[in-house]
Design an enzyme around this catalytic site. Structure first.
Site, PDB file in Angstrom:
ATOM      1  N   HIS A   1      12.295  -1.072  -1.153  1.00 30.85           N
ATOM      2  CA  HIS A   1      13.175  -0.111  -1.822  1.00 30.85           C
ATOM      3  C   HIS A   1      14.648  -0.506  -1.751  1.00 30.85           C
ATOM      4  O   HIS A   1      15.506   0.271  -1.330  1.00 30.85           O
ATOM      5  CB  HIS A   1      12.967   1.302  -1.251  1.00 30.85           C
TER       6      HIS A   1
ATOM      7  N   GLU B   1      -1.974  -0.538   3.356  1.00 26.34           N
ATOM      8  CA  GLU B   1      -1.308  -1.836   3.484  1.00 26.34           C
ATOM      9  C   GLU B   1      -2.322  -2.942   3.787  1.00 26.34           C
ATOM     10  O   GLU B   1      -2.278  -4.033   3.190  1.00 26.34           O
ATOM     11  CB  GLU B   1      -0.253  -1.784   4.591  1.00 26.34           C
TER      12      GLU B   1
ATOM     13  N   ASP C   1       6.251  -5.680   2.852  1.00 25.28           N
ATOM     14  CA  ASP C   1       7.262  -4.862   3.511  1.00 25.28           C
ATOM     15  C   ASP C   1       6.675  -4.088   4.678  1.00 25.28           C
ATOM     16  O   ASP C   1       7.356  -3.254   5.278  1.00 25.28           O
ATOM     17  CB  ASP C   1       7.942  -3.905   2.523  1.00 25.28           C
TER      18      ASP C   1
ATOM     19  N   ASP D   1       4.859  -2.488  -4.898  1.00 21.27           N
ATOM     20  CA  ASP D   1       5.162  -1.161  -4.384  1.00 21.27           C
ATOM     21  C   ASP D   1       4.967  -0.108  -5.471  1.00 21.27           C
ATOM     22  O   ASP D   1       4.357   0.946  -5.240  1.00 21.27           O
ATOM     23  CB  ASP D   1       6.602  -1.132  -3.869  1.00 21.27           C
TER      24      ASP D   1
ATOM     25  N   GLY E   1       0.831  -1.182   0.000  1.00 19.35           N
ATOM     26  CA  GLY E   1       0.000   0.000   0.000  1.00 19.35           C
ATOM     27  C   GLY E   1       0.869   1.236   0.000  1.00 19.35           C
ATOM     28  O   GLY E   1       2.047   1.190   0.353  1.00 19.35           O
TER      29      GLY E   1
END
Length: 240
Positions: A131, A55, A77, A143, A15
């Site tokens: 990331h 999320e 994540d 993502d 999210g």
């Protein structure tokens, strides 16, 4: 719905919120067999929402899109979303959907819905860092799709014939600084407090306390500012 797949399926969901709270979006992606290659995906807008809502919505949408008899490995994540539906959920239910501090559980409607979708199915959650130059490709795809949905506030996905989402500006490029040599930081804890990114604003607690999730934290443990005060970094609910 994803059908006729009874072997274990690897998927990811994510999210995004531009401002937290701000324009938000969700996304999920399912791999092609055993290879971490996106085969099917979907993303959608949420209007103005927090990152935690985004999320949890991404996880809800993924579970709703996959047949319940399909074993799943879900890569995420968000430690908040994972812990909310695994570690904290049993206690919340026993306490009548109240935290250990007696406060109403945040985002209860989404957590209840996810709990219902998890019932009787085989799901393994796997945390993956976000990331990263060499990060998980499925999580990276989710993502990027969630970030795009948050920005443009329009649905997208393989069923709609949408193109692959653009690269995330938050992921460092492989051609940048040599691996293993991160930019030098100075100032220790003070630098972390004044850094630009929310994830960097963590300090060591001088005294023990209790997070908004109801769990305590000890003196010396890393904590971060959230909308209700100080608590665990993964429980942050708003940009402060």
């Amino acid at each position: 719905m994803i059908e006729d797949m009874r072997e274990r399926v690897v998927a990811a969901c994510d999210g995004a919120s531009k401002g937290n709270p701000g324009p938000a979006g969700w996304a999920w992606v399912v791999s092609d067999g055993d290879e971490p290659v996106p085969a099917r995906w979907a993303a959608g807008p949420l209007g103005r929402a927090t990152n935690n809502v985004a999320e949890l919505t991404a996880l809800e949408q993924l579970l709703a899109a996959v047949e319940p008899d399909v074993p799943l490995e879900i890569r995420m994540d968000s430690q908040y979303a994972m812990k909310a539906v695994t570690t904290w959920l049993p206690g919340w239910k026993r306490n009548g959907w109240k935290t250990a501090a007696g406060k109403p559980v945040a985002n209860q409607d989404l957590v209840v819905r996810i709990d219902e979708l998890l019932g009787g199915r085989s799901v393994e959650f796997r945390y993956v860092p976000a990331h990263q130059v060499d990060g998980d490709p499925l999580n990276d795809f989710a993502d990027r799709a969630a970030s795009q949905a948050a920005s443009v506030q329009e649905p997208a996905g393989s069923a709609l014939g949408s193109p692959e989402p653009p690269p995330s500006p938050d992921t460092p490029k492989a051609s940048g600084a040599p691996r293993g040599k991160a930019p030098r930081r100075t100032g220790g804890t003070a630098s972390a407090r004044s850094g630009g990114g929310a994830s960097a604003r963590t300090i060591k607690a001088k005294f023990p306390g209790r997070c908004q999730c109801g769990r305590p934290y000890a003196a010396g443990e890393k904590i971060a500012k959230n909308a209700q005060g100080w608590g665990h970094p993964e429980c942050r609910t708003a940009e402060v």
